[in-house]
Design an enzyme around this catalytic site. Structure first.
Site, PDB file in Angstrom:
ATOM      1  N   ASP A   1      -9.148  -7.087  -0.023  1.00  0.00           N
ATOM      2  CA  ASP A   1      -7.827  -7.630   0.873  1.00  0.00           C
ATOM      3  C   ASP A   1      -8.238  -7.661   2.186  1.00  0.00           C
ATOM      4  O   ASP A   1      -7.994  -7.049   2.967  1.00  0.00           O
ATOM      5  CB  ASP A   1      -6.771  -6.375   0.451  1.00  0.00           C
ATOM      6  CG  ASP A   1      -5.377  -7.163   0.712  1.00  0.00           C
ATOM      7  OD1 ASP A   1      -5.450  -8.515   1.081  1.00  0.00           O
ATOM      8  OD2 ASP A   1      -4.395  -6.632   0.643  1.00  0.00           O
TER       9      ASP A   1
ATOM     10  N   SER B   1       6.222 -11.353  -4.818  1.00  0.00           N
ATOM     11  CA  SER B   1       5.182 -11.174  -5.908  1.00  0.00           C
ATOM     12  C   SER B   1       5.440 -10.237  -6.772  1.00  0.00           C
ATOM     13  O   SER B   1       6.198  -9.295  -6.422  1.00  0.00           O
ATOM     14  CB  SER B   1       3.769 -10.907  -5.212  1.00  0.00           C
ATOM     15  OG  SER B   1       3.778 -10.131  -4.569  1.00  0.00           O
ATOM     16  N   ARG B   2       4.762 -10.336  -7.739  1.00  0.00           N
ATOM     17  CA  ARG B   2       4.722  -9.037  -8.781  1.00  0.00           C
ATOM     18  C   ARG B   2       3.702  -8.045  -8.283  1.00  0.00           C
ATOM     19  O   ARG B   2       2.941  -8.584  -7.374  1.00  0.00           O
ATOM     20  CB  ARG B   2       4.559  -9.446 -10.218  1.00  0.00           C
ATOM     21  CG  ARG B   2       5.718 -10.286 -10.913  1.00  0.00           C
ATOM     22  CD  ARG B   2       5.479 -10.738 -12.323  1.00  0.00           C
ATOM     23  NE  ARG B   2       6.658 -11.480 -12.945  1.00  0.00           N
ATOM     24  CZ  ARG B   2       7.710 -10.837 -13.110  1.00  0.00           C
ATOM     25  NH1 ARG B   2       8.167  -9.428 -13.115  1.00  0.00           N
ATOM     26  NH2 ARG B   2       8.572 -11.606 -13.717  1.00  0.00           N
ATOM     27  N   ALA B   3       3.680  -6.975  -8.933  1.00  0.00           N
ATOM     28  CA  ALA B   3       2.804  -5.934  -8.608  1.00  0.00           C
ATOM     29  C   ALA B   3       1.219  -6.619  -8.632  1.00  0.00           C
ATOM     30  O   ALA B   3       0.859  -7.118  -9.724  1.00  0.00           O
ATOM     31  CB  ALA B   3       2.818  -4.775  -9.144  1.00  0.00           C
TER      32      ALA B   3
ATOM     33  N   SER C   1      -2.533 -15.616   3.296  1.00  0.00           N
ATOM     34  CA  SER C   1      -1.743 -15.221   2.007  1.00  0.00           C
ATOM     35  C   SER C   1      -0.215 -15.017   2.291  1.00  0.00           C
ATOM     36  O   SER C   1       0.566 -15.859   1.731  1.00  0.00           O
ATOM     37  CB  SER C   1      -2.219 -14.011   1.021  1.00  0.00           C
ATOM     38  OG  SER C   1      -1.358 -13.739  -0.076  1.00  0.00           O
TER      39      SER C   1
ATOM     40  N   THR D   1      -1.888  -4.538  -7.094  1.00  0.00           N
ATOM     41  CA  THR D   1      -2.505  -3.237  -7.627  1.00  0.00           C
ATOM     42  C   THR D   1      -1.554  -1.855  -7.176  1.00  0.00           C
ATOM     43  O   THR D   1      -1.838  -0.779  -7.562  1.00  0.00           O
ATOM     44  CB  THR D   1      -3.731  -3.090  -6.280  1.00  0.00           C
ATOM     45  OG1 THR D   1      -3.204  -3.047  -5.203  1.00  0.00           O
ATOM     46  CG2 THR D   1      -4.727  -4.044  -6.524  1.00  0.00           C
ATOM     47  N   SER D   2      -0.314  -2.401  -7.174  1.00  0.00           N
ATOM     48  CA  SER D   2       0.807  -1.091  -7.003  1.00  0.00           C
ATOM     49  C   SER D   2       1.379  -1.070  -8.194  1.00  0.00           C
ATOM     50  O   SER D   2       1.424  -1.880  -9.236  1.00  0.00           O
ATOM     51  CB  SER D   2       1.863  -1.710  -5.783  1.00  0.00           C
ATOM     52  OG  SER D   2       2.488  -2.669  -6.292  1.00  0.00           O
TER      53      SER D   2
ATOM     54  N   GLY E   1       0.748  -1.200  -0.018  1.00  0.00           N
ATOM     55  CA  GLY E   1       0.060  -0.123   0.063  1.00  0.00           C
ATOM     56  C   GLY E   1       0.893   1.169  -0.088  1.00  0.00           C
ATOM     57  O   GLY E   1       0.307   2.202  -0.006  1.00  0.00           O
TER      58      GLY E   1
END
Length: 506
Positions: A269, A207-209, A277, A211-212, A181
Protein backbone atom coordinates in the site's frame (compact mmCIF):
# COMPACT_ATOMS: atom_id res chain seq x y z
CA UNK A 1 -3.75 -18.60 -40.03
CA UNK A 2 -7.54 -19.08 -40.10
CA UNK A 3 -8.13 -21.08 -36.91
CA UNK A 4 -11.43 -22.95 -36.39
CA UNK A 5 -14.18 -21.40 -34.28
CA UNK A 6 -14.79 -22.78 -30.79
CA UNK A 7 -17.95 -22.89 -28.67
CA UNK A 8 -17.80 -20.73 -25.55
CA UNK A 9 -18.15 -22.51 -22.23
CA UNK A 10 -18.67 -20.63 -18.97
CA UNK A 11 -16.25 -22.39 -16.65
CA UNK A 12 -17.52 -20.76 -13.45
CA UNK A 13 -14.16 -19.88 -11.91
CA UNK A 14 -13.77 -16.54 -10.14
CA UNK A 15 -10.35 -15.25 -11.25
CA UNK A 16 -10.82 -11.91 -9.41
CA UNK A 17 -10.54 -9.14 -11.96
CA UNK A 18 -8.53 -11.11 -14.51
CA UNK A 19 -9.72 -12.51 -17.83
CA UNK A 20 -8.68 -16.16 -18.14
CA UNK A 21 -9.35 -18.47 -21.10
CA UNK A 22 -9.19 -22.28 -20.96
CA UNK A 23 -8.33 -24.65 -23.81
CA UNK A 24 -7.99 -28.41 -23.71
CA UNK A 25 -4.48 -29.66 -24.39
CA UNK A 26 -5.73 -31.70 -27.36
CA UNK A 27 -7.73 -28.85 -28.88
CA UNK A 28 -6.88 -28.38 -32.57
CA UNK A 29 -6.30 -24.67 -31.96
CA UNK A 30 -3.64 -25.38 -29.32
CA UNK A 31 -1.80 -27.76 -31.62
CA UNK A 32 -2.08 -25.47 -34.65
CA UNK A 33 -1.05 -22.21 -32.98
CA UNK A 34 1.42 -23.56 -30.45
CA UNK A 35 -0.28 -21.84 -27.52
CA UNK A 36 1.42 -22.28 -24.15
CA UNK A 37 0.04 -21.84 -20.67
CA UNK A 38 0.02 -18.19 -19.50
CA UNK A 39 0.21 -16.90 -23.09
CA UNK A 40 -1.79 -13.74 -23.82
CA UNK A 41 -4.63 -14.34 -26.28
CA UNK A 42 -7.38 -12.31 -27.95
CA UNK A 43 -10.91 -13.74 -27.92
CA UNK A 44 -13.43 -12.45 -30.48
CA UNK A 45 -17.16 -13.16 -30.58
CA UNK A 46 -20.19 -11.31 -31.97
CA UNK A 47 -18.19 -8.17 -32.71
CA UNK A 48 -16.73 -8.06 -29.20
CA UNK A 49 -13.19 -8.86 -28.14
CA UNK A 50 -11.22 -9.27 -24.94
CA UNK A 51 -7.67 -10.14 -24.04
CA UNK A 52 -7.09 -13.02 -21.68
CA UNK A 53 -4.43 -15.21 -20.12
CA UNK A 54 -4.51 -18.79 -21.39
CA UNK A 55 -4.68 -21.84 -19.15
CA UNK A 56 -4.25 -25.28 -20.74
CA UNK A 57 -6.22 -28.11 -19.10
CA UNK A 58 -6.34 -31.90 -19.42
CA UNK A 59 -9.76 -32.55 -17.85
CA UNK A 60 -12.72 -32.60 -20.27
CA UNK A 61 -15.01 -31.88 -17.32
CA UNK A 62 -13.57 -28.35 -17.35
CA UNK A 63 -13.44 -27.81 -21.11
CA UNK A 64 -13.60 -30.16 -24.12
CA UNK A 65 -11.27 -30.04 -27.15
CA UNK A 66 -13.82 -28.13 -29.25
CA UNK A 67 -14.64 -25.57 -26.57
CA UNK A 68 -13.22 -22.31 -25.30
CA UNK A 69 -13.62 -21.95 -21.55
CA UNK A 70 -13.94 -18.49 -20.01
CA UNK A 71 -13.59 -17.43 -16.39
CA UNK A 72 -16.42 -15.46 -14.76
CA UNK A 73 -14.67 -12.14 -15.42
CA UNK A 74 -13.93 -12.98 -19.05
CA UNK A 75 -17.45 -14.30 -19.72
CA UNK A 76 -19.04 -11.18 -18.23
CA UNK A 77 -16.76 -8.81 -20.14
CA UNK A 78 -17.29 -10.56 -23.50
CA UNK A 79 -21.07 -10.38 -22.94
CA UNK A 80 -22.23 -13.27 -25.17
CA UNK A 81 -24.28 -16.35 -24.36
CA UNK A 82 -22.76 -19.72 -23.56
CA UNK A 83 -22.31 -21.86 -26.68
CA UNK A 84 -21.72 -18.85 -28.95
CA UNK A 85 -18.96 -19.31 -31.52
CA UNK A 86 -15.68 -17.53 -30.79
CA UNK A 87 -12.24 -17.29 -32.31
CA UNK A 88 -8.97 -17.08 -30.47
CA UNK A 89 -5.61 -15.72 -31.63
CA UNK A 90 -2.25 -14.78 -30.12
CA UNK A 91 -2.39 -11.32 -28.55
CA UNK A 92 -0.02 -8.44 -29.06
CA UNK A 93 1.42 -7.07 -25.79
CA UNK A 94 -0.09 -3.77 -24.56
CA UNK A 95 1.73 -0.78 -26.03
CA UNK A 96 2.20 0.70 -22.55
CA UNK A 97 4.45 -2.18 -21.44
CA UNK A 98 7.45 -0.23 -22.69
CA UNK A 99 6.62 2.52 -20.18
CA UNK A 100 6.25 -0.07 -17.43
CA UNK A 101 9.69 -1.48 -18.23
CA UNK A 102 11.14 2.01 -17.99
CA UNK A 103 9.52 2.45 -14.55
CA UNK A 104 10.97 -0.89 -13.42
CA UNK A 105 14.38 0.51 -14.47
CA UNK A 106 13.80 3.53 -12.24
CA UNK A 107 12.80 6.17 -14.81
CA UNK A 108 10.30 8.94 -14.18
CA UNK A 109 7.09 8.50 -16.21
CA UNK A 110 5.25 11.25 -18.06
CA UNK A 111 1.54 12.07 -17.97
CA UNK A 112 1.12 10.28 -21.32
CA UNK A 113 2.95 7.18 -20.01
CA UNK A 114 0.73 6.81 -16.95
CA UNK A 115 -2.48 7.52 -18.85
CA UNK A 116 -1.54 4.78 -21.35
CA UNK A 117 -0.76 2.29 -18.57
CA UNK A 118 -4.03 2.99 -16.74
CA UNK A 119 -6.07 2.69 -19.96
CA UNK A 120 -4.57 -0.74 -20.57
CA UNK A 121 -5.17 -1.77 -16.95
CA UNK A 122 -8.82 -0.65 -17.09
CA UNK A 123 -9.22 -2.47 -20.40
CA UNK A 124 -8.03 -5.73 -18.77
CA UNK A 125 -5.06 -5.89 -21.12
CA UNK A 126 -2.60 -6.51 -18.28
CA UNK A 127 -2.16 -9.97 -16.77
CA UNK A 128 -1.83 -10.39 -13.01
CA UNK A 129 1.93 -10.80 -13.51
CA UNK A 130 2.15 -7.47 -15.36
CA UNK A 131 -0.08 -5.79 -12.78
CA UNK A 132 2.14 -7.07 -9.99
CA UNK A 133 5.17 -5.67 -11.83
CA UNK A 134 3.52 -2.24 -11.97
CA UNK A 135 2.52 -2.32 -8.30
CA UNK A 136 6.00 -3.36 -7.18
CA UNK A 137 7.77 -0.89 -9.51
CA UNK A 138 5.73 2.06 -8.25
CA UNK A 139 6.26 0.92 -4.66
CA UNK A 140 10.01 0.30 -4.78
CA UNK A 141 10.79 3.19 -7.16
CA UNK A 142 8.90 5.81 -5.15
CA UNK A 143 6.57 7.84 -7.37
CA UNK A 144 7.41 11.53 -7.56
CA UNK A 145 4.56 13.86 -6.67
CA UNK A 146 3.92 14.79 -10.32
CA UNK A 147 3.68 11.09 -11.18
CA UNK A 148 1.10 10.62 -8.39
CA UNK A 149 -0.90 13.49 -9.88
CA UNK A 150 -0.75 11.95 -13.38
CA UNK A 151 -1.75 8.53 -11.99
CA UNK A 152 -4.74 10.08 -10.18
CA UNK A 153 -5.82 11.95 -13.33
CA UNK A 154 -5.55 8.74 -15.36
CA UNK A 155 -7.65 6.74 -12.88
CA UNK A 156 -10.39 9.38 -13.00
CA UNK A 157 -10.35 9.52 -16.81
CA UNK A 158 -11.08 5.81 -17.40
CA UNK A 159 -14.16 5.60 -15.15
CA UNK A 160 -17.54 7.25 -14.74
CA UNK A 161 -17.77 10.64 -13.07
CA UNK A 162 -20.75 11.95 -11.12
CA UNK A 163 -21.85 15.58 -11.13
CA UNK A 164 -24.05 16.91 -8.32
CA UNK A 165 -23.80 20.61 -9.11
CA UNK A 166 -27.40 20.89 -10.32
CA UNK A 167 -28.47 19.35 -7.01
CA UNK A 168 -26.35 21.53 -4.70
CA UNK A 169 -26.42 24.61 -7.00
CA UNK A 170 -22.79 25.50 -6.42
CA UNK A 171 -22.66 24.36 -2.80
CA UNK A 172 -20.15 21.87 -1.41
CA UNK A 173 -20.43 18.13 -1.98
CA UNK A 174 -18.67 16.69 1.05
CA UNK A 175 -17.08 13.37 1.90
CA UNK A 176 -14.87 11.81 4.54
CA UNK A 177 -12.25 9.10 4.19
CA UNK A 178 -9.88 7.26 6.50
CA UNK A 179 -6.73 5.70 5.06
CA UNK A 180 -7.50 2.59 7.14
CA UNK A 181 -5.57 0.25 9.38
CA UNK A 182 -7.62 0.80 12.55
CA UNK A 183 -10.15 -1.94 13.42
CA UNK A 184 -13.65 -0.82 14.39
CA UNK A 185 -13.22 2.67 12.92
CA UNK A 186 -16.79 2.95 11.59
CA UNK A 187 -17.09 6.72 11.87
CA UNK A 188 -18.54 7.07 8.33
CA UNK A 189 -21.83 5.49 9.43
CA UNK A 190 -22.14 8.27 12.02
CA UNK A 191 -20.67 11.15 10.04
CA UNK A 192 -22.87 10.70 6.95
CA UNK A 193 -26.24 10.93 8.77
CA UNK A 194 -25.01 13.85 10.92
CA UNK A 195 -23.83 15.85 7.90
CA UNK A 196 -26.87 14.87 5.80
CA UNK A 197 -29.19 15.96 8.64
CA UNK A 198 -27.41 19.33 8.60
CA UNK A 199 -28.51 19.62 4.97
CA UNK A 200 -25.24 18.98 3.15
CA UNK A 201 -24.84 16.47 0.31
CA UNK A 202 -22.65 13.52 1.29
CA UNK A 203 -22.65 10.70 -1.34
CA UNK A 204 -20.49 8.16 0.51
CA UNK A 205 -19.40 5.30 -1.73
CA UNK A 206 -17.16 2.92 0.17
CA UNK A 207 -15.08 -0.13 -0.54
CA UNK A 208 -15.47 -3.54 0.95
CA UNK A 209 -12.72 -4.78 3.25
CA UNK A 210 -9.37 -5.36 1.55
CA UNK A 211 -7.17 -6.51 4.44
CA UNK A 212 -9.40 -5.44 7.35
CA UNK A 213 -12.18 -7.38 9.14
CA UNK A 214 -14.83 -4.97 7.81
CA UNK A 215 -15.20 -2.02 5.49
CA UNK A 216 -17.94 0.58 5.68
CA UNK A 217 -19.89 -1.21 2.94
CA UNK A 218 -19.61 -4.56 4.80
CA UNK A 219 -20.95 -3.02 8.01
CA UNK A 220 -23.73 -1.04 6.34
CA UNK A 221 -24.79 -4.24 4.58
CA UNK A 222 -25.80 -5.61 7.99
CA UNK A 223 -28.59 -3.01 7.95
CA UNK A 224 -29.35 -2.26 4.30
CA UNK A 225 -28.61 -3.06 0.68
CA UNK A 226 -25.32 -1.55 -0.51
CA UNK A 227 -25.02 -2.88 -4.08
CA UNK A 228 -27.14 -0.36 -5.92
CA UNK A 229 -27.34 0.64 -9.60
CA UNK A 230 -25.83 4.05 -10.24
CA UNK A 231 -29.14 5.64 -11.22
CA UNK A 232 -30.78 4.39 -8.01
CA UNK A 233 -27.83 5.64 -5.98
CA UNK A 234 -28.24 9.11 -7.43
CA UNK A 235 -31.96 9.11 -6.63
CA UNK A 236 -31.25 8.13 -3.01
CA UNK A 237 -28.66 10.88 -2.53
CA UNK A 238 -30.97 13.53 -3.97
CA UNK A 239 -33.81 12.33 -1.72
CA UNK A 240 -31.86 11.87 1.55
CA UNK A 241 -28.69 14.01 1.11
CA UNK A 242 -26.52 10.93 1.55
CA UNK A 243 -25.84 7.26 1.07
CA UNK A 244 -23.58 4.51 2.42
CA UNK A 245 -23.11 2.21 -0.53
CA UNK A 246 -20.53 -0.03 -2.15
CA UNK A 247 -18.70 1.87 -4.88
CA UNK A 248 -17.98 -1.10 -7.14
CA UNK A 249 -21.24 -0.90 -9.08
CA UNK A 250 -20.65 2.77 -9.92
CA UNK A 251 -17.37 2.04 -11.81
CA UNK A 252 -15.91 5.33 -10.57
CA UNK A 253 -12.28 4.23 -10.73
CA UNK A 254 -12.20 0.75 -12.31
CA UNK A 255 -8.41 0.69 -12.77
CA UNK A 256 -8.00 1.16 -9.02
CA UNK A 257 -10.28 -1.80 -8.28
CA UNK A 258 -8.07 -3.96 -10.53
CA UNK A 259 -4.85 -2.75 -8.87
CA UNK A 260 -6.32 -3.45 -5.42
CA UNK A 261 -6.81 -7.09 -6.44
CA UNK A 262 -3.00 -7.33 -6.72
CA UNK A 263 -2.06 -5.06 -3.82
CA UNK A 264 -4.12 -7.16 -1.40
CA UNK A 265 -2.17 -10.47 -1.67
CA UNK A 266 1.14 -8.58 -1.89
CA UNK A 267 0.23 -6.49 1.19
CA UNK A 268 1.55 -3.40 -0.63
CA UNK A 269 0.00 0.00 0.00
CA UNK A 270 2.54 2.55 -1.20
CA UNK A 271 1.90 6.25 -0.48
CA UNK A 272 1.63 7.20 -4.16
CA UNK A 273 -0.87 4.48 -5.00
CA UNK A 274 -2.83 5.20 -1.81
CA UNK A 275 -3.19 8.89 -2.71
CA UNK A 276 -4.19 8.14 -6.31
CA UNK A 277 -6.66 5.45 -5.20
CA UNK A 278 -8.45 7.58 -2.61
CA UNK A 279 -8.55 10.89 -4.46
CA UNK A 280 -9.51 9.40 -7.83
CA UNK A 281 -12.61 7.78 -6.31
CA UNK A 282 -13.61 10.87 -4.34
CA UNK A 283 -13.30 13.20 -7.33
CA UNK A 284 -15.05 10.70 -9.62
CA UNK A 285 -17.88 10.51 -7.07
CA UNK A 286 -18.39 14.25 -7.48
CA UNK A 287 -16.97 15.39 -4.14
CA UNK A 288 -15.73 18.97 -3.95
CA UNK A 289 -14.66 18.92 -0.27
CA UNK A 290 -13.02 16.06 1.64
CA UNK A 291 -12.01 15.47 5.25
CA UNK A 292 -9.18 12.93 5.35
CA UNK A 293 -8.40 10.93 8.50
CA UNK A 294 -4.77 9.74 8.88
CA UNK A 295 -4.47 7.63 12.06
CA UNK A 296 -0.96 7.37 13.51
CA UNK A 297 0.18 4.62 15.86
CA UNK A 298 2.74 1.84 16.36
CA UNK A 299 0.51 -0.76 14.65
CA UNK A 300 -1.35 1.56 12.23
CA UNK A 301 -0.56 2.01 8.53
CA UNK A 302 1.30 5.22 9.44
CA UNK A 303 3.63 4.61 12.37
CA UNK A 304 5.07 8.06 13.15
CA UNK A 305 4.24 11.76 12.81
CA UNK A 306 6.97 12.62 10.24
CA UNK A 307 5.55 9.95 7.92
CA UNK A 308 2.04 11.32 8.47
CA UNK A 309 3.17 14.86 7.61
CA UNK A 310 4.84 13.69 4.37
CA UNK A 311 1.67 11.84 3.39
CA UNK A 312 -0.42 14.88 4.27
CA UNK A 313 1.64 17.13 1.97
CA UNK A 314 1.33 14.65 -0.90
CA UNK A 315 -2.46 14.46 -0.47
CA UNK A 316 -2.69 18.25 -0.32
CA UNK A 317 -0.58 18.72 -3.48
CA UNK A 318 -2.63 16.28 -5.59
CA UNK A 319 -6.00 17.42 -4.22
CA UNK A 320 -5.13 21.08 -4.75
CA UNK A 321 -3.95 20.40 -8.31
CA UNK A 322 -7.29 18.74 -9.11
CA UNK A 323 -9.50 21.37 -7.47
CA UNK A 324 -10.55 19.30 -4.43
CA UNK A 325 -10.66 21.18 -1.12
CA UNK A 326 -8.99 18.97 1.48
CA UNK A 327 -8.91 19.09 5.28
CA UNK A 328 -6.49 16.53 6.77
CA UNK A 329 -6.91 15.31 10.35
CA UNK A 330 -4.06 13.35 11.95
CA UNK A 331 -5.67 11.20 14.65
CA UNK A 332 -4.80 8.66 17.33
CA UNK A 333 -4.28 5.21 15.79
CA UNK A 334 -2.79 3.50 18.83
CA UNK A 335 -5.67 1.05 19.33
CA UNK A 336 -9.01 -0.07 17.84
CA UNK A 337 -11.92 2.39 17.84
CA UNK A 338 -15.10 1.22 19.54
CA UNK A 339 -15.51 -2.28 20.94
CA UNK A 340 -16.55 -4.43 17.99
CA UNK A 341 -14.34 -5.71 15.18
CA UNK A 342 -16.42 -7.32 12.42
CA UNK A 343 -19.58 -6.19 10.55
CA UNK A 344 -22.32 -7.13 13.06
CA UNK A 345 -20.30 -5.97 16.07
CA UNK A 346 -19.37 -2.68 14.42
CA UNK A 347 -22.98 -2.05 13.37
CA UNK A 348 -23.97 -2.64 17.00
CA UNK A 349 -21.51 0.06 18.15
CA UNK A 350 -22.75 2.54 15.52
CA UNK A 351 -26.38 2.10 16.53
CA UNK A 352 -25.48 2.45 20.23
CA UNK A 353 -23.89 5.83 19.50
CA UNK A 354 -26.84 6.97 17.39
CA UNK A 355 -29.28 5.94 20.14
CA UNK A 356 -27.15 7.85 22.69
CA UNK A 357 -26.95 4.67 24.77
CA UNK A 358 -25.13 5.05 28.11
CA UNK A 359 -22.71 2.23 27.23
CA UNK A 360 -22.00 3.45 23.67
CA UNK A 361 -18.26 3.54 22.85
CA UNK A 362 -17.11 7.05 23.81
CA UNK A 363 -14.06 6.99 21.52
CA UNK A 364 -16.20 6.19 18.45
CA UNK A 365 -18.66 8.95 19.34
CA UNK A 366 -15.96 11.55 20.00
CA UNK A 367 -14.03 10.84 16.80
CA UNK A 368 -17.19 10.88 14.67
CA UNK A 369 -18.20 14.25 16.13
CA UNK A 370 -14.79 15.76 15.40
CA UNK A 371 -14.85 14.53 11.80
CA UNK A 372 -18.47 15.58 11.24
CA UNK A 373 -17.74 18.98 12.76
CA UNK A 374 -14.91 19.61 10.32
CA UNK A 375 -17.16 18.58 7.42
CA UNK A 376 -19.98 20.87 8.59
CA UNK A 377 -17.50 23.75 8.62
CA UNK A 378 -17.26 23.39 4.83
CA UNK A 379 -20.73 25.00 4.89
CA UNK A 380 -20.11 28.68 4.07
CA UNK A 381 -22.83 29.66 6.57
CA UNK A 382 -21.02 27.97 9.50
CA UNK A 383 -18.25 29.80 11.32
CA UNK A 384 -14.95 28.07 11.99
CA UNK A 385 -15.00 26.22 15.31
CA UNK A 386 -18.81 25.86 15.37
CA UNK A 387 -18.99 22.54 13.52
CA UNK A 388 -18.43 20.26 16.51
CA UNK A 389 -21.25 21.87 18.51
CA UNK A 390 -23.66 21.59 15.57
CA UNK A 391 -22.69 17.92 15.03
CA UNK A 392 -23.16 17.15 18.74
CA UNK A 393 -26.61 18.76 18.79
CA UNK A 394 -27.69 16.77 15.72
CA UNK A 395 -26.52 13.53 17.34
CA UNK A 396 -27.94 14.25 20.83
CA UNK A 397 -31.33 15.31 19.43
CA UNK A 398 -31.87 12.02 17.59
CA UNK A 399 -31.85 13.70 14.16
CA UNK A 400 -28.78 11.69 13.08
CA UNK A 401 -30.52 8.42 14.00
CA UNK A 402 -33.64 9.43 12.08
CA UNK A 403 -31.51 10.41 9.07
CA UNK A 404 -29.72 7.05 9.01
CA UNK A 405 -33.05 5.23 9.26
CA UNK A 406 -34.24 7.25 6.24
CA UNK A 407 -31.10 6.33 4.30
CA UNK A 408 -31.49 2.64 5.29
CA UNK A 409 -35.10 2.59 4.08
CA UNK A 410 -34.13 4.32 0.82
CA UNK A 411 -31.34 1.81 0.12
CA UNK A 412 -33.48 -1.18 1.15
CA UNK A 413 -33.68 -2.28 4.78
CA UNK A 414 -32.54 -5.83 5.53
CA UNK A 415 -35.62 -7.82 6.53
CA UNK A 416 -33.52 -10.32 8.51
CA UNK A 417 -30.20 -8.76 9.55
CA UNK A 418 -27.34 -11.23 10.20
CA UNK A 419 -26.77 -12.15 13.81
CA UNK A 420 -23.67 -12.55 15.97
CA UNK A 421 -21.72 -15.78 15.54
CA UNK A 422 -22.89 -18.38 18.06
CA UNK A 423 -19.49 -20.04 18.58
CA UNK A 424 -17.56 -18.17 21.27
CA UNK A 425 -14.05 -18.30 22.72
CA UNK A 426 -12.94 -16.04 25.58
CA UNK A 427 -9.42 -14.60 25.76
CA UNK A 428 -8.35 -13.69 29.29
CA UNK A 429 -5.49 -11.77 30.89
CA UNK A 430 -2.57 -14.05 31.83
CA UNK A 431 -1.70 -11.84 34.82
CA UNK A 432 -2.85 -8.70 36.60
CA UNK A 433 -1.79 -5.30 35.27
CA UNK A 434 -2.84 -2.47 33.03
CA UNK A 435 -3.44 -2.66 29.29
CA UNK A 436 -0.35 -0.86 27.95
CA UNK A 437 -0.94 -1.46 24.22
CA UNK A 438 -3.23 -3.20 21.75
CA UNK A 439 -1.87 -4.42 18.42
CA UNK A 440 -4.27 -3.29 15.66
CA UNK A 441 -2.79 -5.66 13.08
CA UNK A 442 -2.98 -8.68 15.37
CA UNK A 443 -6.59 -8.06 16.39
CA UNK A 444 -7.59 -7.49 12.76
CA UNK A 445 -5.96 -10.76 11.72
CA UNK A 446 -7.64 -12.68 14.54
CA UNK A 447 -11.04 -11.26 13.52
CA UNK A 448 -10.45 -12.19 9.87
CA UNK A 449 -9.51 -15.76 10.81
CA UNK A 450 -12.75 -15.94 12.81
CA UNK A 451 -14.54 -15.32 9.50
CA UNK A 452 -15.00 -11.54 9.21
CA UNK A 453 -16.09 -9.94 6.94
CA UNK A 454 -17.29 -12.87 4.78
CA UNK A 455 -19.22 -14.10 7.82
CA UNK A 456 -20.85 -10.86 9.07
CA UNK A 457 -21.43 -12.16 12.60
CA UNK A 458 -17.80 -13.17 13.12
CA UNK A 459 -15.23 -11.00 14.83
CA UNK A 460 -13.78 -9.77 18.11
CA UNK A 461 -15.71 -8.07 20.93
CA UNK A 462 -13.32 -6.00 23.07
CA UNK A 463 -13.97 -5.55 26.78
CA UNK A 464 -10.86 -3.53 27.66
CA UNK A 465 -8.93 -0.66 26.09
CA UNK A 466 -5.51 0.90 26.72
CA UNK A 467 -5.18 2.15 30.29
CA UNK A 468 -7.72 -0.27 31.80
CA UNK A 469 -6.69 -2.23 34.90
CA UNK A 470 -7.30 -6.00 34.65
CA UNK A 471 -7.04 -8.86 37.11
CA UNK A 472 -5.40 -12.18 36.35
CA UNK A 473 -7.88 -14.31 34.39
CA UNK A 474 -10.15 -11.35 33.63
CA UNK A 475 -11.80 -11.34 30.21
CA UNK A 476 -10.00 -9.20 27.58
CA UNK A 477 -12.18 -10.02 24.57
CA UNK A 478 -14.51 -12.60 23.04
CA UNK A 479 -14.09 -14.29 19.69
CA UNK A 480 -17.28 -14.91 17.71
CA UNK A 481 -17.46 -17.34 14.79
CA UNK A 482 -20.10 -19.27 12.89
CA UNK A 483 -18.01 -22.26 11.86
CA UNK A 484 -15.81 -24.51 14.07
CA UNK A 485 -12.81 -24.33 11.72
CA UNK A 486 -12.86 -20.51 11.74
CA UNK A 487 -13.04 -20.44 15.53
CA UNK A 488 -10.16 -22.91 15.79
CA UNK A 489 -7.93 -20.83 13.50
CA UNK A 490 -8.69 -17.60 15.37
CA UNK A 491 -8.31 -19.24 18.80
CA UNK A 492 -4.91 -20.66 17.85
CA UNK A 493 -3.65 -17.25 16.72
CA UNK A 494 -4.99 -15.55 19.86
CA UNK A 495 -3.36 -18.15 22.10
CA UNK A 496 0.01 -17.57 20.43
CA UNK A 497 -0.31 -13.79 20.90
CA UNK A 498 -3.50 -12.11 22.15
CA UNK A 499 -2.52 -8.71 20.74
CA UNK A 500 -2.71 -7.20 24.24
CA UNK A 501 0.36 -5.95 26.12
CA UNK A 502 0.00 -5.78 29.89
CA UNK A 503 2.19 -3.66 32.11
CA UNK A 504 2.40 -0.02 33.09
CA UNK A 505 0.08 2.09 30.97
CA UNK A 506 1.87 4.78 28.91
Amino acid sequence: MDLPALNIRRVGIDTWRENVAYLHRHCAVVRAAGFQALAKVTVRANGQQIQAVLNVVDDECIVKPGELGLSEDAFSRLAVVEGHAARIAPSEPPASLSALRRKIAGERLSREDLHAIVRDIAGARYSKIELAAFVVATNGQELERDEVLYLTEAMISVGRRLDWQQTVRGGPVVDKHCIGGIPGNRTSMLVVPIVAAHGMLCPKTSSRAITSPAGTADTMEVLAQVELPLERLQQIVRATNGCLAWGGTAELSPADDILISVERPLAIDSPGQMVASILSKKIAAGSTHLVLDIPVGPSAKVRAMPEAQRLRKLFEFVAGSLGLQLDVMITDGSQPIGRGIGPVLEARDVMAVLHNAPDAPADLRDKALRLAGRMIEFDPDVRGGEGWRIARDILDSGRALAQLQTIIDAQGRRAEPPTLGTLVHEVCAPQAGRVAAIDNLRLARIARLAGAPQVPGAGVDLLHKVGDAVAAGELLYRLHAQYPADLAFARELAQADSGYRLGAAP
